[in-house]
Each structure stands twice: as structure tokens, then as C-alpha cells.
Design an enzyme around this catalytic site. Structure first.
Site, PDB file in Angstrom:
ATOM      1  N   PHE A 134      36.021   8.089 -75.162  1.00 11.43           N
ATOM      2  CA  PHE A 134      35.167   8.723 -74.162  1.00 11.43           C
ATOM      3  C   PHE A 134      34.339   9.810 -74.807  1.00 11.43           C
ATOM      4  CE2 PHE A 134      39.134  11.031 -74.291  1.00 11.43           C
ATOM      5  CZ  PHE A 134      38.757  12.360 -74.241  1.00 11.43           C
ATOM      6  N   CYS A 135      33.232  10.165 -74.141  1.00 12.41           N
ATOM      7  CA  CYS A 135      32.382  11.281 -74.559  1.00 12.41           C
ATOM      8  C   CYS A 135      31.707  11.830 -73.306  1.00 12.41           C
ATOM      9  CB  CYS A 135      31.370  10.838 -75.610  1.00 12.41           C
ATOM     10  SG  CYS A 135      30.307   9.480 -75.092  1.00 12.41           S
ATOM     11  N   THR A 136      30.761  12.721 -73.464  1.00 14.48           N
ATOM     12  CA  THR A 136      30.189  13.415 -72.310  1.00 14.48           C
ATOM     13  C   THR A 136      29.499  12.465 -71.334  1.00 14.48           C
ATOM     14  OG1 THR A 136      29.831  15.353 -73.703  1.00 14.48           O
ATOM     15  CG2 THR A 136      28.696  15.310 -71.584  1.00 14.48           C
TER      16      THR A 136
END
Length: 260
Positions: A179-181
């Protein structure tokens, strides 16, 4: 006035990206938008803010207008609000990559990991055979992350290749969720891992921002706040904003963490 903020990206073939810069900048300027937009041969990435109706006009132009001619037909875009204008000026810049990894084999237009909607994310990361990776830089991770996530300790996203080569093994790590922003770094990271022979690679569709928007806090496995690259600094559940003062951050500290 409450400002509307749009965070967006799409990997798409834009061989004319240099010629697109000035028309896009002029269009944003006419709408009095502020923020940052990156253009590269591989696509577009940015966050901009303005009055709600001007942001809506901008979103429509990207997806349906003449400027991109229908090439941004799968645009990932998320909206939030800000009580003050979160950007000081408008920047439209040309880049080699819209998110820098430096691996030509990682091409999200050809192959990426499996998208997982926010509603299905908790079940995936709760499975004992899932390795959960936070692909953001170390500063962002300290402000908030998912329960049980591995922090690769990155100073910038470009270091993800080294982390994967040194710490990840296709034979041992059979299922990886990342996951990331907003989702863009995971598109590149998942493409990189698939090219290296990893069998099952998943990533959170729409990123942390979509998860915080859609998943009730009572059901959430997110802990802390999500760093964003504008004056709001961090967002919580429901995409409610938190500011520099709450985190004791100076402007130069915030700018030093930028990973585009």
C-alpha cells in the site's frame, strides 16, 4: 471558503507529454488552480486544489476533454477538502517518470499486481501467509501505517528495488500485499515484483486515502495519520485534515520528505 483537493494519476502512453505542458498549465491557470502536476511519457500524476466547481471542470477535462483526447480513461482520482488553500502556487513539470523507481521492466501499462478494494483489504492483510509492505518513505510511516505492516526503511521510493533484492524472496514470500498514499507507488512496485518472479502481488486500490474515506474507523486496521504532500500535512479517517502545528513540523521538514 472550503477548497476542493484532487489527487490523481494514471499510467498511460503520453509520447507528446512535452507539448501537453503549456496547454495544461494555461488551463489550470484559467481556473485559478494551485498545486503540482507531473507529466512524463508514462503518464500523469498530481495534486491540485481550487474552488469545487473548478476542480470538477479540471477532472472533466482530463478524462473527457480534447487536451488528452480520451487517453486518461482510467484516471485514479480522489477528492478531499481543505479549509485553506493547501498550495502556494501552480507547478506543471516534466519528468522522466511520474514516480521514480528506475526500472524499465516495471511498466504498469503492461502488468501490475491485483487491485484490492478498501472493503476487502482487512481480510487480505489479516491472513497469516500475507506479507504486508508499506512502500512509502520512512518519515511517512512514522506518522501512521497499517497494523502489522513491514517498514522497508526507505528514504525515497527509488530504494525499493534494493529492498526487494535484499529482503524479498519469491520462493519464501508467496503472497505480498502493499500500500501507499494514493496507489501510484504500488503500481510501480507491484510491476517490479512481478517482473522478478513473485507469484501473488496485491495492492490497495486508491491507496490509504481511499481506505480512510470508505472504511469506518471502528473497523479500521489503520493506526495514526496519513501524510500528504501539501499544507494539510496529514489526514485521518474520513479524510479530516491535521496541520503543521499539531505535528510540530516546520515547512522545510515537510518539503524534505517529498517523494515524487
Amino acid at each position: 471558503m472550503v477548497y476542493k483537493v484532487a489527487a490523481f494519476y494514471q499510467f498511460a502512453a503520453l509520447p507528446d507529454y512535452r507539448e501537453l505542458r503549456e496547454p495544461l498549465r494555461a488551463f489550470c491557470a484559467r481556473l485559478e488552480l494551485k498545486g503540482s502536476v507531473l507529466l512524463a511519457r508514462e503518464g500523469i500524476n498530481g495534486t491540485i486544489a481550487g474552488a469545487p466547481d473548478t476542480i470538477d471542470a479540471f477532472a472533466h477535462e482530463l478524462a473527457h476533454g480534447d487536451l488528452f483526447g480520451g487517453r486518461l480513461d482510467n484516471l485514479e482520482m480522489k477528492f478531499s477538502t481543505s479549509e485553506a488553500m493547501p498550495f502556494g502556487r501552480l507547478k506543471v513539470r516534466l519528468k522522466k517518470e511520474i514516480v521514480t523507481l528506475g526500472d524499465e521492466a516495471a511498466d504498469p501499462t503492461r502488468r501490475v499486481g491485483t487491485y484490492v478494494d478498501a472493503a476487502e483489504w482487512n481480510a487480505l492483510i489479516a491472513a497469516p501467509d500475507t506479507l504486508l509492505l508499506d512502500t512509502r518513505n520512512a518519515f511517512e510511516v512514522t506518522m501512521g501505517t497499517f497494523e502489522g505492516a513491514v517498514d522497508p526503511g526507505l528514504r525515497s521510493f527509488g530504494q525499493f528495488k534494493d529492498f526487494a533484492a535484499q529482503r524479498l524472496d519469491p520462493a519464501r514470500h508467496r503472497r505480498i500485499a502493499m500500500f501507499c498514499t494514493g496507489g501510484i507507488r504500488c503500481e510501480k512496485a507491484s510491476a517490479h515484483l512481478l517482473a522478478r518472479g513473485f507469484a501473488e502481488v496485491y495492492h490497495l486500490k486508491g491507496g490509504i486515502l481511499r481506505y480512510l474515506e470508505q472504511v469506518p474507523e471502528a473497523q479500521s486496521r489503520w493506526r495514526g495519520e496519513c501524510f500528504v504532500f501539501d499544507e494539510r500535512v496529514a489526514l485521518g479517517h474520513g479524510l479530516l485534515e491535521h496541520g503543521l502545528r499539531e505535528h510540530g513540523l516546520r515547512e522545510r521538514d515537510k518539503d524534505a520528505t517529498r517523494d515524487e
